[in-house]
Design an enzyme around this catalytic site. Structure first.
Site, PDB file in Angstrom:
ATOM      1  N   GLY A  27      -1.357   3.791  13.939  1.00 47.22           N
ATOM      2  CA  GLY A  27      -0.785   3.659  12.595  1.00 47.22           C
ATOM      3  C   GLY A  27      -0.772   5.014  11.898  1.00 47.22           C
ATOM      4  O   GLY A  27      -0.953   6.061  12.530  1.00 47.22           O
TER       5      GLY A  27
ATOM      6  N   GLN B 287       5.647  -2.394   2.968  1.00 49.47           N
ATOM      7  CA  GLN B 287       6.925  -2.492   2.253  1.00 49.47           C
ATOM      8  C   GLN B 287       6.978  -1.551   1.055  1.00 49.47           C
ATOM      9  O   GLN B 287       7.804  -0.666   0.959  1.00 49.47           O
ATOM     10  CB  GLN B 287       7.145  -3.926   1.774  1.00 49.47           C
ATOM     11  CG  GLN B 287       7.326  -4.923   2.899  1.00 49.47           C
ATOM     12  CD  GLN B 287       7.530  -6.344   2.377  1.00 49.47           C
ATOM     13  OE1 GLN B 287       7.623  -6.575   1.176  1.00 49.47           O
ATOM     14  NE2 GLN B 287       7.597  -7.296   3.280  1.00 49.47           N
TER      15      GLN B 287
ATOM     16  N   GLY C 131       5.302   1.032  -0.442  1.00 47.41           N
ATOM     17  CA  GLY C 131       5.495   2.455  -0.337  1.00 47.41           C
ATOM     18  C   GLY C 131       4.239   3.287  -0.337  1.00 47.41           C
ATOM     19  O   GLY C 131       3.161   2.818   0.020  1.00 47.41           O
TER      20      GLY C 131
ATOM     21  N   GLU D 184       4.256  -0.235  -9.218  1.00 43.67           N
ATOM     22  CA  GLU D 184       3.446  -1.365  -8.751  1.00 43.67           C
ATOM     23  C   GLU D 184       2.249  -1.515  -9.687  1.00 43.67           C
ATOM     24  O   GLU D 184       1.981  -0.642 -10.519  1.00 43.67           O
ATOM     25  CB  GLU D 184       3.012  -1.157  -7.285  1.00 43.67           C
ATOM     26  CG  GLU D 184       4.178  -1.318  -6.310  1.00 43.67           C
ATOM     27  CD  GLU D 184       3.801  -1.177  -4.850  1.00 43.67           C
ATOM     28  OE1 GLU D 184       2.661  -1.528  -4.486  1.00 43.67           O
ATOM     29  OE2 GLU D 184       4.640  -0.711  -4.078  1.00 43.67           O
TER      30      GLU D 184
ATOM     31  N   ASP E 151     -10.964  -5.473  15.501  1.00 46.05           N
ATOM     32  CA  ASP E 151     -11.615  -4.869  16.675  1.00 46.05           C
ATOM     33  C   ASP E 151     -12.459  -3.646  16.302  1.00 46.05           C
ATOM     34  O   ASP E 151     -13.588  -3.500  16.764  1.00 46.05           O
ATOM     35  CB  ASP E 151     -10.558  -4.458  17.710  1.00 46.05           C
ATOM     36  CG  ASP E 151      -9.653  -5.624  18.079  1.00 46.05           C
ATOM     37  OD1 ASP E 151     -10.187  -6.708  18.367  1.00 46.05           O
ATOM     38  OD2 ASP E 151      -8.430  -5.457  18.068  1.00 46.05           O
TER      39      ASP E 151
ATOM     40  N   HIS F 254      -3.398 -10.320  -1.536  1.00 39.50           N
ATOM     41  CA  HIS F 254      -2.103  -9.977  -2.151  1.00 39.50           C
ATOM     42  C   HIS F 254      -1.562 -11.238  -2.809  1.00 39.50           C
ATOM     43  O   HIS F 254      -1.548 -12.305  -2.188  1.00 39.50           O
ATOM     44  CB  HIS F 254      -1.141  -9.466  -1.085  1.00 39.50           C
ATOM     45  CG  HIS F 254       0.038  -8.754  -1.663  1.00 39.50           C
ATOM     46  ND1 HIS F 254       1.040  -9.408  -2.341  1.00 39.50           N
ATOM     47  CD2 HIS F 254       0.382  -7.445  -1.671  1.00 39.50           C
ATOM     48  CE1 HIS F 254       1.939  -8.521  -2.743  1.00 39.50           C
ATOM     49  NE2 HIS F 254       1.571  -7.320  -2.353  1.00 39.50           N
TER      50      HIS F 254
ATOM     51  N   ARG G 299      -4.015  -6.685  -8.769  1.00 36.48           N
ATOM     52  CA  ARG G 299      -3.800  -7.754  -7.780  1.00 36.48           C
ATOM     53  C   ARG G 299      -4.834  -8.868  -7.795  1.00 36.48           C
ATOM     54  O   ARG G 299      -4.512 -10.028  -7.602  1.00 36.48           O
ATOM     55  CB  ARG G 299      -3.849  -7.152  -6.385  1.00 36.48           C
ATOM     56  CG  ARG G 299      -2.540  -6.694  -5.953  1.00 36.48           C
ATOM     57  CD  ARG G 299      -2.621  -6.086  -4.610  1.00 36.48           C
ATOM     58  NE  ARG G 299      -1.432  -5.263  -4.515  1.00 36.48           N
ATOM     59  CZ  ARG G 299      -1.111  -4.523  -3.488  1.00 36.48           C
ATOM     60  NH1 ARG G 299      -1.913  -4.474  -2.459  1.00 36.48           N
ATOM     61  NH2 ARG G 299      -0.010  -3.834  -3.493  1.00 36.48           N
TER      62      ARG G 299
ATOM     63  N   HIS H 144      -4.988  -9.452   2.545  1.00 34.94           N
ATOM     64  CA  HIS H 144      -4.033  -8.354   2.710  1.00 34.94           C
ATOM     65  C   HIS H 144      -4.671  -7.075   3.227  1.00 34.94           C
ATOM     66  O   HIS H 144      -4.111  -6.420   4.095  1.00 34.94           O
ATOM     67  CB  HIS H 144      -3.374  -8.108   1.349  1.00 34.94           C
ATOM     68  CG  HIS H 144      -2.327  -7.046   1.342  1.00 34.94           C
ATOM     69  ND1 HIS H 144      -1.225  -7.087   2.172  1.00 34.94           N
ATOM     70  CD2 HIS H 144      -2.203  -5.898   0.604  1.00 34.94           C
ATOM     71  CE1 HIS H 144      -0.463  -6.031   1.933  1.00 34.94           C
ATOM     72  NE2 HIS H 144      -1.036  -5.292   1.005  1.00 34.94           N
TER      73      HIS H 144
ATOM     74  N   GLU I  66      -7.647   1.908   7.546  1.00 33.81           N
ATOM     75  CA  GLU I  66      -8.231   0.663   7.031  1.00 33.81           C
ATOM     76  C   GLU I  66      -9.598   0.355   7.627  1.00 33.81           C
ATOM     77  O   GLU I  66     -10.428  -0.304   6.987  1.00 33.81           O
ATOM     78  CB  GLU I  66      -7.267  -0.512   7.281  1.00 33.81           C
ATOM     79  CG  GLU I  66      -7.644  -1.765   6.497  1.00 33.81           C
ATOM     80  CD  GLU I  66      -6.590  -2.854   6.550  1.00 33.81           C
ATOM     81  OE1 GLU I  66      -5.449  -2.575   6.991  1.00 33.81           O
ATOM     82  OE2 GLU I  66      -6.912  -3.989   6.145  1.00 33.81           O
TER      83      GLU I  66
ATOM     84  N   ARG J 117      -8.360  -1.913  -4.450  1.00 34.97           N
ATOM     85  CA  ARG J 117      -7.439  -0.839  -4.057  1.00 34.97           C
ATOM     86  C   ARG J 117      -6.217  -0.811  -4.963  1.00 34.97           C
ATOM     87  O   ARG J 117      -5.546  -1.830  -5.168  1.00 34.97           O
ATOM     88  CB  ARG J 117      -6.999  -1.068  -2.617  1.00 34.97           C
ATOM     89  CG  ARG J 117      -6.067  -0.014  -2.070  1.00 34.97           C
ATOM     90  CD  ARG J 117      -5.738  -0.311  -0.636  1.00 34.97           C
ATOM     91  NE  ARG J 117      -4.984  -1.532  -0.535  1.00 34.97           N
ATOM     92  CZ  ARG J 117      -3.661  -1.594  -0.402  1.00 34.97           C
ATOM     93  NH1 ARG J 117      -2.953  -0.492  -0.356  1.00 34.97           N
ATOM     94  NH2 ARG J 117      -3.041  -2.745  -0.312  1.00 34.97           N
TER      95      ARG J 117
ATOM     96  N   SER K 117      -2.908   3.126   0.184  1.00 38.20           N
ATOM     97  CA  SER K 117      -3.491   3.188   1.532  1.00 38.20           C
ATOM     98  C   SER K 117      -2.673   4.013   2.523  1.00 38.20           C
ATOM     99  O   SER K 117      -3.241   4.648   3.402  1.00 38.20           O
ATOM    100  CB  SER K 117      -3.752   1.794   2.081  1.00 38.20           C
ATOM    101  OG  SER K 117      -2.657   0.980   1.834  1.00 38.20           O
ATOM    102  N   LEU K 118      -1.344   4.026   2.393  1.00 38.26           N
ATOM    103  CA  LEU K 118      -0.584   4.899   3.307  1.00 38.26           C
ATOM    104  C   LEU K 118      -0.938   6.350   3.002  1.00 38.26           C
ATOM    105  O   LEU K 118      -1.107   7.173   3.908  1.00 38.26           O
ATOM    106  CB  LEU K 118       0.920   4.655   3.168  1.00 38.26           C
ATOM    107  CG  LEU K 118       1.444   3.308   3.694  1.00 38.26           C
ATOM    108  CD1 LEU K 118       2.959   3.198   3.483  1.00 38.26           C
ATOM    109  CD2 LEU K 118       1.123   3.091   5.164  1.00 38.26           C
TER     110      LEU K 118
HETATM  111  C1  SIN Z   1       3.267  -4.225  -1.346  1.00 41.11           C
HETATM  112  O1  SIN Z   1       4.342  -3.757  -1.015  1.00 41.11           O
HETATM  113  O2  SIN Z   1       3.137  -5.073  -2.229  1.00 41.11           O
HETATM  114  C2  SIN Z   1       2.039  -3.778  -0.638  1.00 41.11           C
HETATM  115  C3  SIN Z   1       1.687  -2.419  -1.024  1.00 41.11           C
HETATM  116  C4  SIN Z   1       0.232  -2.204  -0.778  1.00 41.11           C
HETATM  117  O3  SIN Z   1      -0.456  -3.094  -0.311  1.00 41.11           O
HETATM  118  O4  SIN Z   1      -0.254  -1.146  -1.115  1.00 41.11           O
END
Ligand code: SIN
Length: 579
Positions: free
Chosen positions: A67, A100, A102, A166, A261, A282, A328, A387, A411, A422, A427-428
């Site tokens: 990832g 999704q 970003g 977001e 794992d 989520h 969230r 999530h 993660e 979070r 996280s990305l």
């Molecule tokens: C989402 O697109 O709602 C997820 C984004 C995230 O979990 O950071």
């Protein structure tokens, strides 16, 4: 001290605390909980193997996971030595590819790392490591520049990067690609970059069975490859970036590969894990009976979607001033409470008023159409689901774990960036920043070792349990159901105790088996980590961030603490570490 919610005696005052590592060891004197309980018998490895019988691979740096974190680590580590990257499926089949919303980054005019820092800390519920957050927000913009230079095509309008909104962010700062296919585009960019690096050798369909440890040092991994069978991969430094655990819960946004794992393997190898009770739910997953659960990005609410019930009543109207864009955990609980109160099965997203919805969210639109839902006319049925695992293997700012020779990122790691909750789309960015840091640290350390990675004679021969064969799908389903019911969005002491008893019973006949396929090892790993999550949730007798206890519904007024979990011989230690 009394043993709370566990099945074995506590450590008495006479017990010598075990010095586990520099992270946990620093504050050992201040521990205020010492709980011992079995997760399994004293098994170090879950499979039998022998170095005489297995294939061998020697490398400088072993990276486990493909990832965003694993790929970033591997790319960085090639500057220092030979890298072997393993992944249990196809390279691009990671959770990263399903993202999704970003990548959150402070690069817009009017934004700053300071604002991003403040948002991350505010949402994090008092458990963030400020130094880790500082590193994330300050290094983030440069990492994004690097990613763009590798060909990542983020969406733009009139040439400028387009930024979405977001929950929890004080302004628009979420970069996205191909609308709602940010992760897919990112995974392809990283794949191309890794392919172009001649010093990275990739093994796809190579399952991590266990980390190899000799005299307290991690020396690589025992793996199972579809074609090559058992292999021992010997490395000077090992980076674990194997992702999360969503498949422990019945309802999850995670892909099938998220089977815990990494956390289980690190636990068996003796690493310390932190805050495993902190699981982010989520609020909006597509809910259609019988269909796979799919995320409906928070960016949809960022574009103005309403969260409503079947009568069109806006669920968040009286709950939080930020309405649909409240953090969230608050939105997930509000939906949960509403469904319980009204005895209904799902909430809905109303996007009918959003212009160009199909253009902005092509993947979600297609997904809805696949189920005869037309977002321009119909409400989209949603429910919360598991999530993101905020907890993980405890690491410092360099990604160093408590186990010598093992670094972790993504993660599977707990860097402290996310605290108890979070911030969306962090996280990305965390994978990019801390993945690269891990790669650099591991590379540096590997290049300082003059000795090449070497083969050591190793044999593991645990006698097979005499008990009957297992029905793995049945165990998986039962596990996912009980975790969803009792260790989900709302938890309580009695439910956690009940779950602990159930899992302990299953562990007696699941974890004693020597299985010989990835499906079996995954079930054992999920059960191992489910026990850790349950015990950690039991230990945290307060509500904070994503962890909500109906029997202790407020944040404790005492000093905040982490919950640590680690293995000592045949025992599991769960303990508190004050911040
Ligand atoms: C989402 O697109 O709602 C997820 C984004 C995230 O979990 O950071």
């Amino acid at each position: 001290m009394a043993c709370r919610g566990c099945d074995a005696p506590s450590i008495t005052d006479n017990n010598e605390p075990v010095a586990v590592n520099s992270i946990a060891g620093r504050r050992r004197a201040a521990y205020d909980a010492h709980i011992m309980a079995n997760i399994s018998d004293n098994r170090r490895y879950i499979t039998n193997f022998g170095s005489q019988r297995a294939g061998h691979v020697l490398t400088d740096i072993l990276v486990i996971g493909s990832g965003v974190a694993g790929s970033s680590a591997a790319i960085e580590a090639t500057k220092f030595g030979r890298v072997t990257l393993i992944t249990k499926g196809d390279f691009q089949a990671s959770a990263t590819a399903t993202a999704q919303g970003g990548v959150a980054v402070a690069s817009a005019p009017g934004d700053s790392p300071t604002l991003h820092f403040e948002d991350t800390m505010r949402v994090g519920g008092g458990l963030n490591n400020a130094a880790a957050v500082d590193l994330l927000v300050k290094q983030g913009p440069a990492r994004i520049e690097t990613l763009l230079s590798w060909g990542w095509e983020a969406d733009r309008s009139h040439g400028a990067l387009d930024r979405g909104r977001e929950a929890g962010h004080s302004l628009n700062r979420i970069l996205h690609a191909a609308g709602d296919q940010t992760g897919r585009v990112l995974a392809k960019t990283l794949f191309d970059k890794v392919q172009a690096e001649t010093r990275i050798r990739v093994f796809e369909h190579c399952f991590l069975i266990d980390l190899i440890t000799v005299e307290g040092k991690c020396l690589g991994a025992v793996t199972y490859h579809k074609k090559y069978g058992h292999q021992l991969i010997w490395a000077k430094q090992t980076i674990l970036a194997s992702g999360g655990c969503g498949q422990i819960w019945r309802e999850t946004t995670n892909p099938p590969c998220a089977t815990a794992d990494g956390a289980a393997v690190a636990y068996r190898a003796g690493a310390v894990l932190r805050d495993m009770e902190m699981v982010q739910f989520h609020p909006t997953t597509l809910y259609i009976a019988g269909a796979g659960r799919a995320l409906i990005s928070e960016a949809v609410r960022g574009e103005g979607a309403y969260l409503v019930d079947a009568d069109g009543h806006r669920i968040m109207a009286d709950v939080h001033p930020d309405g649909e864009l409240a953090p969230r955990d608050i939105v997930s609980r509000a939906i949960h409470d509403h469904l319980t109160k009204t005895r209904t099965t799902c909430a809905y997203l109303d996007v009918r008023h959003i212009r160009h919805f199909g253009q902005r969210f092509p993947y979600i639109s297609q997904l809805c159409h696949n189920f005869q839902i037309d977002p321009a006319h119909d409400l989209i049925p949603v429910r919360p689901s598991a999530h993101y695992m905020i907890g993980g293997v405890a690491v410092d700012l360099q990604g160093t774990s408590s186990l010598d020779g093992l670094l972790c990122c993504g993660e599977v790691a707990s860097t402290g960036v996310h605290g108890a909750n979070r911030l969306a789309s962090n996280s990305l960015l965390e994978g990019l920043v801390f993945g690269a840091t891990c790669g650099e640290t591991a590379g540096n350390r590997a290049s300082q070792k003059e000795q090449p990675a070497r083969i050591i004679d190793l044999v593991e021969e645990t006698p097979r349990s005499a008990r009957t064969e297992l029905d793995l799908p049945d165990i998986d389903n039962s596990l996912r159901s009980v975790m969803w019911r009792n260790v989900g969005i709302i938890r309580s002491e009695d439910r956690l105790d009940e779950t602990n008893d159930i899992l302990k019973f299953w562990a007696h006949y699941v974890l004693d088996k020597t299985l010989n396929s990835p499906a079996g090892w995954q079930t054992q790993n999920k059960l191992t980590v489910a026990i850790m999550v349950t015990k950690s949730a039991r230990e945290r007798d307060e509500s904070r961030g994503v962890h909500f206890r109906s029997d202790a519904p407020t944040k404790s007024t005492g000093n905040p603490y982490h919950v640590l979990v680690s293995k000592h011989g045949s025992q599991t230690r769960v303990e508190r570490e004050p911040l």
